[in-house]
Design an enzyme around this catalytic site. Sequence first.
Site, PDB file in Angstrom:
ATOM      1  N   HIS A 140     -10.223  25.828 -11.606  1.00 16.67           N
ATOM      2  CA  HIS A 140      -9.513  26.127 -10.361  1.00 16.67           C
ATOM      3  C   HIS A 140      -9.592  24.988  -9.344  1.00 16.67           C
ATOM      4  CE1 HIS A 140     -13.464  27.633  -8.719  1.00 16.67           C
ATOM      5  NE2 HIS A 140     -12.951  27.195  -7.584  1.00 16.67           N
ATOM      6  N   ASP A 170     -12.835  29.054 -16.788  1.00 18.97           N
ATOM      7  CA  ASP A 170     -12.733  28.313 -15.534  1.00 18.97           C
ATOM      8  C   ASP A 170     -13.465  26.975 -15.613  1.00 18.97           C
ATOM      9  OD1 ASP A 170     -11.783  27.819 -12.996  1.00 18.97           O
ATOM     10  OD2 ASP A 170     -13.465  28.785 -11.986  1.00 18.97           O
ATOM     11  N   SER A 247     -17.452  24.240  -5.568  1.00 18.62           N
ATOM     12  CA  SER A 247     -16.894  24.572  -6.881  1.00 18.62           C
ATOM     13  C   SER A 247     -16.892  23.362  -7.808  1.00 18.62           C
ATOM     14  CB  SER A 247     -15.457  25.075  -6.734  1.00 18.62           C
ATOM     15  OG  SER A 247     -15.421  26.353  -6.191  1.00 18.62           O
TER      16      SER A 247
END
Length: 498
Positions: A140, A170, A247
């Site tokens: 992402h 992911d 992230s």
Amino acid sequence: MINQWKHMSAVLAAMLIGSLVTGVVMSTPEVLRHDPVAETLNRPNASANLDNRSRAPLPAQDLQAAVGLSQAFRNVAEYARPSVVSINTTVKRSVRPRVLPRGIAPGVEDLFDRPQERQASGVGSGVIISTDGYILTNNHVVEDADGLEVELSDGSTVEGKIIGTDPQTDVAVIKIDRQGLEPIPFGNPDNVQVGDWCVAIGSPFGLDQTVTAGIISGKNRVRGIVGNGDGFEDFLQTDAAINPGNSGGPLVNLRGELIGINTAIMSRTGSSAGIGFAIPVSLARPVFESIVESGSVRRGFLGAELGPVNEDTVAELDLKVSRGVVIRSVLDNKPADRAGIRPGDVVTEVDGREVKRLDLLRNYIASRLPGSKVVMKIDRRGRPMQVTVNLQERTGDALAEFGTGSFGGAQLTPATPQTAKRFGYSNLNSGLIITELKDDSEFDQSGLEVGDVIESAAGEPLKSAEQLKAILAECERQNVACRLVLRRGNQRMLLVIK
């Protein structure tokens, strides 16, 4: 009087996908209030007036353990920082003006109605895995990116290239054209325990090379946020502060070894609330290696429908064990069938690992490469057995043949006389039965329930979860609503998915 700092205006770009970590707003603190009592205590001889209200101070303490832990965190930060990068992304989008200028001459409206290009930016983190520039991050973070700029720990920047992505975990792999980099070593996932100290490093709010510390708060967490609820999840939970921009960055142990990729937070505000989630290396490493070696992700396939072992299944199937994963059905001439596994068998162990939950066995099988051999211990009506399974490749065709699958947070099983009977239906030979449903998932929010039968989608009778997934994807591509015909008990219902 409260002296306040002037508010800083800073919009730090980041991507926000469901519960995945990205984007936020910073606020500023207040200066501490003046404390007249504290001022009094600082005056000479003032303490004599307060003797009857005070306690004796703590005796001298041995701070050796605390100093040692502080030094350990310092060492980890110094060791791991050269392996951590900041990833800046740009995404180009075409947009049409919502309002046309007034007074446009007839015949020239189309000149103003043409799509205009806009550029959005985002920020995330990554971790260097090899000396020649391979970097592990979140899907992402780089999804749909038209350009990547990677900032190294020394402040230099270099263009990045996406090598491969895997939305189902992911995970993404990018590459930069640099040599002699300092990669981080992989840790042993079997050694990670709840209560272990850990350190997260990344670029929260764009503040690169930020280090936060905490412990492993939990293992084997499943949140239903990856791959539209159809992904492979086995999160590590940590209270190390993880915020938008973290992230894709590393979660490391006190040896500086990579144990997870920081991915998501549970928060009502979008900022850290002490509950963060990281993809464990047990999931991330096989994906990384598969992408680097073959350019895509290859997964093992068992060819069996799995079910949980609980009070209901123990009673229904007369199982002789209370823990493991039950084999509901097997496909003819597929790995499980060839190994001699039969419906009703309970898998209790795989490759020396105890099997406690369905999703963990599913994740483990998927993490093995096609052609891998796995050793399973099974219980067959109270008789323990051991079998060796030679896994095939998990493909769309294999899943479609099997029919069972997950989508939208629901476990879908083709309706047969046997599966239909378990949910109170008779003479039912087509459609997909919802056998499991995650709370707050896409299908749950759409009003679907366990036991519902999705008979058709867009007018097509359904035979497999993959077929439903393909139909919904086509409707989304065409930007049209999809009509689902449901059966709930003795009622038929129409549900429109937009």
